[in-house]
Scaffold this motif. Structure first.
Motif, PDB file in Angstrom:
ATOM      1  N   PHE A 281       0.826  -1.337  -0.208  1.00  0.00           N
ATOM      2  CA  PHE A 281       0.025  -0.026   0.159  1.00  0.00           C
ATOM      3  C   PHE A 281       1.011   1.361  -0.170  1.00  0.00           C
ATOM      4  O   PHE A 281       0.218   2.398  -0.852  1.00  0.00           O
ATOM      5  CB  PHE A 281      -0.940   0.030   1.376  1.00  0.00           C
ATOM      6  N   MET A 282       1.983   1.212   0.824  1.00  0.00           N
ATOM      7  CA  MET A 282       2.965   2.544   0.883  1.00  0.00           C
ATOM      8  C   MET A 282       3.580   2.715  -0.286  1.00  0.00           C
ATOM      9  O   MET A 282       3.976   3.825  -0.579  1.00  0.00           O
ATOM     10  CB  MET A 282       3.721   2.321   2.143  1.00  0.00           C
ATOM     11  N   LEU A 283       3.689   1.709  -1.258  1.00  0.00           N
ATOM     12  CA  LEU A 283       4.531   1.903  -2.488  1.00  0.00           C
ATOM     13  C   LEU A 283       3.832   2.764  -3.460  1.00  0.00           C
ATOM     14  O   LEU A 283       4.138   3.550  -4.009  1.00  0.00           O
ATOM     15  CB  LEU A 283       4.812   0.633  -3.199  1.00  0.00           C
ATOM     16  N   GLU A 284       2.468   2.850  -3.405  1.00  0.00           N
ATOM     17  CA  GLU A 284       1.438   3.530  -4.096  1.00  0.00           C
ATOM     18  C   GLU A 284       0.472   4.707  -3.503  1.00  0.00           C
ATOM     19  O   GLU A 284       0.027   5.658  -4.012  1.00  0.00           O
ATOM     20  CB  GLU A 284       0.527   2.402  -4.689  1.00  0.00           C
ATOM     21  N   ASN A 285       0.932   4.830  -2.244  1.00  0.00           N
ATOM     22  CA  ASN A 285      -0.084   5.975  -1.461  1.00  0.00           C
ATOM     23  C   ASN A 285       1.116   6.693  -0.498  1.00  0.00           C
ATOM     24  O   ASN A 285       2.033   5.945   0.192  1.00  0.00           O
ATOM     25  CB  ASN A 285      -1.139   5.389  -0.458  1.00  0.00           C
ATOM     26  N   ARG A 286       1.058   8.118  -0.453  1.00  0.00           N
ATOM     27  CA  ARG A 286       1.927   8.758   0.635  1.00  0.00           C
ATOM     28  C   ARG A 286       1.170   8.399   1.716  1.00  0.00           C
ATOM     29  O   ARG A 286       0.158   8.928   2.260  1.00  0.00           O
ATOM     30  CB  ARG A 286       1.870  10.120   0.165  1.00  0.00           C
ATOM     31  N   VAL A 287       2.160   8.136   2.849  1.00  0.00           N
ATOM     32  CA  VAL A 287       1.513   7.789   4.038  1.00  0.00           C
ATOM     33  C   VAL A 287       2.610   8.774   5.119  1.00  0.00           C
ATOM     34  O   VAL A 287       3.744   8.513   5.054  1.00  0.00           O
ATOM     35  CB  VAL A 287       1.898   6.239   4.786  1.00  0.00           C
ATOM     36  N   ASP A 288       2.074   9.553   6.030  1.00  0.00           N
ATOM     37  CA  ASP A 288       2.882  10.483   6.860  1.00  0.00           C
ATOM     38  C   ASP A 288       3.067   9.451   8.171  1.00  0.00           C
ATOM     39  O   ASP A 288       4.342   9.950   8.914  1.00  0.00           O
ATOM     40  CB  ASP A 288       2.043  11.612   7.134  1.00  0.00           C
ATOM     41  N   LEU A 289       2.457   8.767   8.510  1.00  0.00           N
ATOM     42  CA  LEU A 289       2.696   8.327   9.881  1.00  0.00           C
ATOM     43  C   LEU A 289       1.968   6.666  10.163  1.00  0.00           C
ATOM     44  O   LEU A 289       0.998   6.421   9.445  1.00  0.00           O
ATOM     45  CB  LEU A 289       1.841   9.112  11.221  1.00  0.00           C
ATOM     46  N   VAL A 290       2.948   5.788  10.531  1.00  0.00           N
ATOM     47  CA  VAL A 290       2.496   4.526  10.869  1.00  0.00           C
ATOM     48  C   VAL A 290       2.466   4.113  12.104  1.00  0.00           C
ATOM     49  O   VAL A 290       3.201   4.209  12.995  1.00  0.00           O
ATOM     50  CB  VAL A 290       3.536   3.585  10.156  1.00  0.00           C
ATOM     51  N   PHE A 291       1.415   3.510  12.792  1.00  0.00           N
ATOM     52  CA  PHE A 291       1.188   3.074  13.807  1.00  0.00           C
ATOM     53  C   PHE A 291       1.572   1.630  13.604  1.00  0.00           C
ATOM     54  O   PHE A 291       0.719   0.706  13.124  1.00  0.00           O
ATOM     55  CB  PHE A 291      -0.309   3.064  14.533  1.00  0.00           C
ATOM     56  N   LEU A 292       2.654   1.195  14.412  1.00  0.00           N
ATOM     57  CA  LEU A 292       3.187  -0.271  13.922  1.00  0.00           C
ATOM     58  C   LEU A 292       3.309  -0.957  15.021  1.00  0.00           C
ATOM     59  O   LEU A 292       4.042  -0.793  16.188  1.00  0.00           O
ATOM     60  CB  LEU A 292       4.453   0.286  13.200  1.00  0.00           C
ATOM     61  N   ASP A 293       2.725  -2.269  14.964  1.00  0.00           N
ATOM     62  CA  ASP A 293       3.031  -3.240  16.065  1.00  0.00           C
ATOM     63  C   ASP A 293       4.140  -3.714  16.032  1.00  0.00           C
ATOM     64  O   ASP A 293       4.834  -3.900  14.706  1.00  0.00           O
ATOM     65  CB  ASP A 293       1.783  -4.258  16.023  1.00  0.00           C
ATOM     66  N   ILE A 294       4.978  -4.378  16.947  1.00  0.00           N
ATOM     67  CA  ILE A 294       6.248  -4.956  16.917  1.00  0.00           C
ATOM     68  C   ILE A 294       6.295  -6.468  16.629  1.00  0.00           C
ATOM     69  O   ILE A 294       6.750  -7.033  15.945  1.00  0.00           O
ATOM     70  CB  ILE A 294       6.910  -4.638  18.060  1.00  0.00           C
ATOM     71  N   ARG A 295       5.467  -7.298  17.559  1.00  0.00           N
ATOM     72  CA  ARG A 295       5.442  -8.599  17.422  1.00  0.00           C
ATOM     73  C   ARG A 295       4.416  -9.187  16.145  1.00  0.00           C
ATOM     74  O   ARG A 295       3.296  -9.184  16.803  1.00  0.00           O
ATOM     75  CB  ARG A 295       5.171  -9.449  18.607  1.00  0.00           C
ATOM     76  N   MET A 296       4.787  -9.410  15.149  1.00  0.00           N
ATOM     77  CA  MET A 296       3.854  -9.940  14.173  1.00  0.00           C
ATOM     78  C   MET A 296       4.660 -11.283  13.527  1.00  0.00           C
ATOM     79  O   MET A 296       5.667 -11.203  13.214  1.00  0.00           O
ATOM     80  CB  MET A 296       3.674  -8.878  13.093  1.00  0.00           C
ATOM     81  N   PRO A 297       3.566 -12.017  12.876  1.00  0.00           N
ATOM     82  CA  PRO A 297       4.077 -13.195  12.284  1.00  0.00           C
ATOM     83  C   PRO A 297       4.887 -12.683  10.891  1.00  0.00           C
ATOM     84  O   PRO A 297       4.175 -11.580  10.424  1.00  0.00           O
ATOM     85  CB  PRO A 297       2.894 -13.981  11.923  1.00  0.00           C
ATOM     86  N   GLY A 298       5.728 -13.447  10.397  1.00  0.00           N
ATOM     87  CA  GLY A 298       6.509 -13.001   9.251  1.00  0.00           C
ATOM     88  C   GLY A 298       7.307 -11.950   9.448  1.00  0.00           C
ATOM     89  O   GLY A 298       8.343 -12.040  10.425  1.00  0.00           O
ATOM     90  N   ILE A 299       7.268 -10.775   8.439  1.00  0.00           N
ATOM     91  CA  ILE A 299       8.211  -9.565   8.841  1.00  0.00           C
ATOM     92  C   ILE A 299       7.540  -8.922  10.064  1.00  0.00           C
ATOM     93  O   ILE A 299       6.448  -8.257   9.992  1.00  0.00           O
ATOM     94  CB  ILE A 299       8.114  -8.399   7.780  1.00  0.00           C
ATOM     95  N   ASP A 300       8.393  -8.597  11.079  1.00  0.00           N
ATOM     96  CA  ASP A 300       8.000  -8.157  12.350  1.00  0.00           C
ATOM     97  C   ASP A 300       8.041  -6.543  12.206  1.00  0.00           C
ATOM     98  O   ASP A 300       8.669  -6.288  11.428  1.00  0.00           O
ATOM     99  CB  ASP A 300       8.606  -8.654  13.542  1.00  0.00           C
ATOM    100  N   GLY A 301       7.561  -5.932  13.153  1.00  0.00           N
ATOM    101  CA  GLY A 301       7.704  -4.428  13.127  1.00  0.00           C
ATOM    102  C   GLY A 301       8.986  -3.655  13.048  1.00  0.00           C
ATOM    103  O   GLY A 301       9.118  -2.666  12.527  1.00  0.00           O
ATOM    104  N   ILE A 302       9.723  -4.380  13.916  1.00  0.00           N
ATOM    105  CA  ILE A 302      11.240  -3.964  13.856  1.00  0.00           C
ATOM    106  C   ILE A 302      11.780  -3.862  12.585  1.00  0.00           C
ATOM    107  O   ILE A 302      12.417  -3.012  12.095  1.00  0.00           O
ATOM    108  CB  ILE A 302      12.152  -4.671  14.788  1.00  0.00           C
ATOM    109  N   GLU A 303      11.646  -4.955  11.894  1.00  0.00           N
ATOM    110  CA  GLU A 303      12.314  -5.135  10.523  1.00  0.00           C
ATOM    111  C   GLU A 303      11.648  -4.414   9.413  1.00  0.00           C
ATOM    112  O   GLU A 303      12.165  -3.980   8.538  1.00  0.00           O
ATOM    113  CB  GLU A 303      12.466  -6.802  10.069  1.00  0.00           C
TER     114      GLU A 303
END
Length: 234
Positions: free
Chosen positions: A41-63
């Motif tokens: 989504f971010m590749l096609e839309n300008r985003v100013d702010l992300v509320f990002l969880d850290i522990r997620m399956p697959g790519i986690d928030g830190i990465e």
């Protein structure tokens, strides 16, 4: 600011959605359960702010945060306070502990709004001019501001800027945390993580993980911990 939410837990996304809805300065563009879909989504839309969880399956928030553009601000949301230091390492605006309190959410958003204006191409860029024996000069809006070392509580780094916090104001300067740290007197100021320098004389209390100055809580980075504790306790 245009924002998105990235959290693998539906209840977590819903909680942040409700808080965003009550915040006039935010416009929610989307809510995502994984980093891959958010990244697309971010590749096609300008985003100013992300509320990002850290522990997620697959790519986690830190990465995922490491892949986000420098123009996009990040606020981490997590149930694990030990990630605070890692958020500083990634130049995150803030981190919110779940369950997120509305007052704490608004404080983080206000901080993000301040930095969003700072990073705007139209904003007035300040400049650090001179560091002397007991004060620094900062140029802003064609004026020079003299800031005594004793009035500085701490200095916060964000990308290519620093924010000098005093008891009654914040002054934003275009320089790096590394550059200012090299110029400040080491008997007064000490770097305690990648993004923070504290005035040792203004510390009110501390433990093995955090420093408390006024209403601010600053995490101690693992690589700085031994030096800080050794200095304070000896």
């Amino acid at each position: 600011m245009r924002c998105i939410i990235v959290d693998d837990e539906p209840l977590g996304r819903k909680a942040i959605q409700l808080l965003v809805k009550e915040t006039p300065t935010l416009k929610l563009l989307g809510s995502f359960g994984d980093a891959d879909s958010a990244g697309t989504f971010m590749l096609e839309n300008r985003v100013d702010l992300v509320f990002l969880d850290i522990r997620m399956p697959g790519i986690d928030g830190i990465e995922f945060a490491k892949t986000i553009s420098k123009e996009t601000l990040v606020i981490f949301t997590t149930a694990f306070p030990q990630y605070a230091v890692e958020s500083y390492e990634l130049d995150a605006i803030d981190y919110l502990l779940k369950p997120v309190e509305p007052e704490r959410f608004q404080k983080a958003v206000e901080k993000a709004c301040d930095y969003f204006l700072l990073l705007s191409p139209k904003s007035q860029k300040n400049q650090l001019e001179t560091v002397t024996q007991n004060h620094i000069f900062v140029k802003s809006d064609r004026r020079f501001f003299r800031i005594l070392f004793e009035n500085i509580l701490f200095i916060e780094g964000l990308k290519d800027y620093i924010i000098i916090h005093t008891h009654d104001k914040k002054i934003i300067t275009k320089t790096t945390i590394k550059a200012i740290h090299e110029q400040l007197p080491p008997d007064i100021f000490m770097r305690v993580n990648k993004s923070y320098i504290v005035n040792l004389n203004r510390i009110e209390s501390f433990d093995v993980n955090d420093i408390f100055i006024g209403k601010s809580e600053i995490a101690i980075g693992s690589t700085y911990k031994d030096a800080f504790l050794g200095r304070m306790l000896n």
